[in-house]
Design a protein around this motif. Structure first.
Motif, PDB file in Angstrom:
ATOM      1  N   GLN A 168      -7.161   7.359  14.957  1.00  0.00           N
ATOM      2  CA  GLN A 168      -5.706   7.462  14.862  1.00  0.00           C
ATOM      3  C   GLN A 168      -5.152   8.273  16.040  1.00  0.00           C
ATOM      4  OE1 GLN A 168      -4.765   5.521  12.457  1.00  0.00           O
ATOM      5  NE2 GLN A 168      -6.806   5.456  11.521  1.00  0.00           N
ATOM      6  N   VAL A 169      -5.834   9.371  16.390  1.00  0.00           N
ATOM      7  CA  VAL A 169      -5.397  10.185  17.529  1.00  0.00           C
ATOM      8  C   VAL A 169      -5.491   9.372  18.816  1.00  0.00           C
ATOM      9  CG1 VAL A 169      -5.912  12.239  18.903  1.00  0.00           C
ATOM     10  CG2 VAL A 169      -6.029  12.345  16.401  1.00  0.00           C
ATOM     11  N   ARG A 227      -0.222   9.239   9.962  1.00  0.00           N
ATOM     12  CA  ARG A 227      -1.605   8.963  10.354  1.00  0.00           C
ATOM     13  C   ARG A 227      -2.300  10.152  11.000  1.00  0.00           C
ATOM     14  NH1 ARG A 227      -3.475   2.995  11.236  1.00  0.00           N
ATOM     15  NH2 ARG A 227      -1.996   1.894   9.902  1.00  0.00           N
ATOM     16  N   ILE A 228      -1.518  11.170  11.355  1.00  0.00           N
ATOM     17  CA  ILE A 228      -2.105  12.359  11.973  1.00  0.00           C
ATOM     18  C   ILE A 228      -1.729  13.620  11.186  1.00  0.00           C
ATOM     19  CG2 ILE A 228      -2.164  13.794  14.060  1.00  0.00           C
ATOM     20  CD1 ILE A 228      -1.824  11.248  15.691  1.00  0.00           C
ATOM     21  N   ALA A 229      -0.427  13.917  11.110  1.00  0.00           N
ATOM     22  CA  ALA A 229       0.003  15.125  10.416  1.00  0.00           C
ATOM     23  C   ALA A 229      -0.342  15.095   8.927  1.00  0.00           C
ATOM     24  CB  ALA A 229       1.515  15.310  10.595  1.00  0.00           C
ATOM     25  N   LEU A 230      -0.532  13.908   8.381  1.00  0.00           N
ATOM     26  CA  LEU A 230      -0.870  13.787   6.959  1.00  0.00           C
ATOM     27  C   LEU A 230      -2.177  14.495   6.619  1.00  0.00           C
ATOM     28  CD1 LEU A 230      -0.138  12.405   4.225  1.00  0.00           C
ATOM     29  CD2 LEU A 230      -1.558  10.489   4.946  1.00  0.00           C
ATOM     30  N   PHE A 274      -5.043  12.402  -3.280  1.00  0.00           N
ATOM     31  CA  PHE A 274      -5.420  12.237  -1.882  1.00  0.00           C
ATOM     32  C   PHE A 274      -5.642  10.760  -1.529  1.00  0.00           C
ATOM     33  CE2 PHE A 274      -6.770  16.501  -3.179  1.00  0.00           C
ATOM     34  CZ  PHE A 274      -6.027  17.251  -2.288  1.00  0.00           C
ATOM     35  N   ILE A 275      -6.098   9.973  -2.497  1.00  0.00           N
ATOM     36  CA  ILE A 275      -6.195   8.526  -2.282  1.00  0.00           C
ATOM     37  C   ILE A 275      -4.796   7.954  -2.071  1.00  0.00           C
ATOM     38  CG2 ILE A 275      -6.882   6.331  -3.293  1.00  0.00           C
ATOM     39  CD1 ILE A 275      -9.209   8.077  -2.422  1.00  0.00           C
ATOM     40  N   GLY A 276      -3.829   8.429  -2.872  1.00  0.00           N
ATOM     41  CA  GLY A 276      -2.447   7.992  -2.694  1.00  0.00           C
ATOM     42  C   GLY A 276      -1.909   8.358  -1.323  1.00  0.00           C
ATOM     43  N   CYS A 277      -2.256   9.559  -0.838  1.00  0.00           N
ATOM     44  CA  CYS A 277      -1.831   9.968   0.500  1.00  0.00           C
ATOM     45  C   CYS A 277      -2.422   9.057   1.568  1.00  0.00           C
ATOM     46  CB  CYS A 277      -2.252  11.418   0.759  1.00  0.00           C
ATOM     47  SG  CYS A 277      -1.277  12.644  -0.148  1.00  0.00           S
ATOM     48  N   LEU A 278      -3.674   8.668   1.392  1.00  0.00           N
ATOM     49  CA  LEU A 278      -4.309   7.774   2.369  1.00  0.00           C
ATOM     50  C   LEU A 278      -3.623   6.408   2.393  1.00  0.00           C
ATOM     51  CD1 LEU A 278      -8.094   8.631   1.885  1.00  0.00           C
ATOM     52  CD2 LEU A 278      -6.621   9.226   3.819  1.00  0.00           C
ATOM     53  N   PHE A 279      -3.131   5.954   1.240  1.00  0.00           N
ATOM     54  CA  PHE A 279      -2.365   4.703   1.222  1.00  0.00           C
ATOM     55  C   PHE A 279      -1.124   4.815   2.110  1.00  0.00           C
ATOM     56  CE2 PHE A 279      -4.050   3.617  -3.271  1.00  0.00           C
ATOM     57  CZ  PHE A 279      -5.135   2.970  -2.722  1.00  0.00           C
ATOM     58  N   LEU A 280      -0.549   6.017   2.183  1.00  0.00           N
ATOM     59  CA  LEU A 280       0.681   6.210   2.956  1.00  0.00           C
ATOM     60  C   LEU A 280       0.470   6.038   4.453  1.00  0.00           C
ATOM     61  CD1 LEU A 280       2.253   9.291   1.118  1.00  0.00           C
ATOM     62  CD2 LEU A 280       2.864   6.881   0.867  1.00  0.00           C
ATOM     63  N   THR A 281      -0.780   6.062   4.909  1.00  0.00           N
ATOM     64  CA  THR A 281      -1.031   5.855   6.339  1.00  0.00           C
ATOM     65  C   THR A 281      -0.564   4.476   6.796  1.00  0.00           C
ATOM     66  OG1 THR A 281      -3.296   5.065   5.915  1.00  0.00           O
ATOM     67  CG2 THR A 281      -3.012   7.419   6.330  1.00  0.00           C
ATOM     68  N   GLU A 282      -0.387   3.560   5.851  1.00  0.00           N
ATOM     69  CA  GLU A 282       0.033   2.203   6.208  1.00  0.00           C
ATOM     70  C   GLU A 282       1.518   2.098   6.528  1.00  0.00           C
ATOM     71  OE1 GLU A 282      -1.654  -0.598   6.640  1.00  0.00           O
ATOM     72  OE2 GLU A 282      -3.566   0.392   6.306  1.00  0.00           O
ATOM     73  N   ALA A 314       0.830  -1.205   0.000  1.00  0.00           N
ATOM     74  CA  ALA A 314       0.000   0.000   0.000  1.00  0.00           C
ATOM     75  C   ALA A 314       0.866   1.256   0.000  1.00  0.00           C
ATOM     76  CB  ALA A 314      -0.934  -0.013   1.201  1.00  0.00           C
ATOM     77  N   THR A 315       1.940   1.254   0.781  1.00  0.00           N
ATOM     78  CA  THR A 315       2.826   2.414   0.838  1.00  0.00           C
ATOM     79  C   THR A 315       3.493   2.661  -0.504  1.00  0.00           C
ATOM     80  OG1 THR A 315       3.261   2.015   3.187  1.00  0.00           O
ATOM     81  CG2 THR A 315       4.819   3.407   2.004  1.00  0.00           C
ATOM     82  N   THR A 316       3.945   1.588  -1.151  1.00  0.00           N
ATOM     83  CA  THR A 316       4.564   1.722  -2.474  1.00  0.00           C
ATOM     84  C   THR A 316       3.585   2.306  -3.475  1.00  0.00           C
ATOM     85  OG1 THR A 316       5.992  -0.188  -2.026  1.00  0.00           O
ATOM     86  CG2 THR A 316       5.722   0.477  -4.332  1.00  0.00           C
ATOM     87  N   VAL A 317       2.356   1.795  -3.464  1.00  0.00           N
ATOM     88  CA  VAL A 317       1.321   2.330  -4.358  1.00  0.00           C
ATOM     89  C   VAL A 317       1.036   3.789  -4.030  1.00  0.00           C
ATOM     90  CG1 VAL A 317      -1.116   2.163  -4.996  1.00  0.00           C
ATOM     91  CG2 VAL A 317       0.276   0.095  -4.835  1.00  0.00           C
ATOM     92  N   GLY A 318       0.985   4.128  -2.741  1.00  0.00           N
ATOM     93  CA  GLY A 318       0.736   5.504  -2.335  1.00  0.00           C
ATOM     94  C   GLY A 318       1.795   6.453  -2.858  1.00  0.00           C
TER      95      GLY A 318
END
Length: 274
Positions: free
Chosen positions: A240-241, A199-202, A153-161, A51-55
């Motif tokens: 997340q918080v 997961r937060i600052a993003l 923004f979908i890509g950014c959400l993938f980065l939460t992983e 998921a992170t790679t895709v993000g």
């Protein structure tokens, strides 16, 4: 499409099954609960890396125009691997819960039953709710209600992983009795850092990027977005918080415990000191 969907539906349960067969051969003293826990964590880490790679690919490809730029992975990764993984992970979490309590000798856990399922849902309610919300809310929004916009923004959400492998690695270190090692402590620092950043600052970062695109200040962005978008972000951010606060508390307890022998030897012998 069904063949691609089946790919994710086969990959994650297949890896989980493979780890459950391989790990007992390597760690012969591990119980079923140990094997299931580590197997679940390993599969979770592999999905997180995917998921992170895709993000990274999606976000970097859509940064010129964060609203209208498109990348096919933004949608199809969710269909191919996101939905099968979230569905599988609920089952894997239940198995981990079941074997953990069975090893402890709980009478209700001699076999699977509706009662064991209810206990699992009650104890891990927030995690189960998080998974179900992703399947029932984020998936329809991603596939049908975005009007082919917002792949960035979908890509950014993938980065939460990105924090997930570090969280899983911490559990594995404990399983290997390495909780006092510097590796475990360094990994704990990475858990807190990556969890906070991705997961937060993003979320304020995404609001800032949206505001920069339209030339409006950050504080005006929530009023520029639909109410449903703001509510959706709050629903994702709130747990997340909560989990981040728990991580900080745990980290503070471990830090105080590690300092006790050096700073106050008598306190270390006091069972009520912690």
């Amino acid at each position: 499409m069904l063949q691609v969907l089946a790919c994710g539906a086969v990959v994650f349960p297949g890896l989980f099954f493979a780890f459950r067969k391989i790990l007992p051969c390597v760690f012969k003293h591990w119980s079923d609960a140990d094997v299931v826990l580590v197997s679940e964590r390993l599969v979770s880490s592999l999905h997180a890396l995917m998921a992170t790679t895709v993000g990274v690919i999606v976000a970097s490809s859509c940064r010129e125009n964060v609203i209208n730029d498109r990348h096919w992975l933004a949608t199809y990764f969710i269909i191919w691997y996101g939905v099968p993984y979230m569905t599988y992970d609920i089952f894997a979490m239940y198995l981990s819960h079941y074997h953990r309590f069975r090893v402890k000798g709980h009478e209700d856990y001699k076999q699977h039953s509706l009662r064991t399922v209810k206990t699992f849902v009650r104890r891990d309610f927030l995690l189960v709710l998080h998974h179900i919300a992703l399947l029932t809310i984020l998936l329809p929004v991603t596939l049908f209600h975005r009007k082919d916009q917002g792949d960035f923004f979908i890509g950014c959400l993938f980065l939460t992983e990105l924090s997930t492998p570090f969280v899983s690695l911490g559990k594995i270190f404990i399983q290997l009795s390495l909780q006092e090692s510097w590796l475990h402590k360094a990994n704990g620092g990475m858990v807190i850092l990556t969890f906070f950043l991705f997961r937060i600052a993003l979320f304020p970062y995404m609001y800032w990027v949206y505001g920069r695109h339209y030339g409006i200040p950050l504080y005006s962005v929530p009023f520029h977005l639909p109410l449903s978008t703001n509510l959706g972000n709050v629903c994702i951010l709130a747990p997340q918080v909560y989990w981040f606060v728990l991580l900080l508390r745990k980290g503070l307890r471990l830090y105080r415990r590690s300092r006790m022998p050096d700073s106050c030897p008598a306190a270390a012998d006091n069972p009520k000191a912690d």
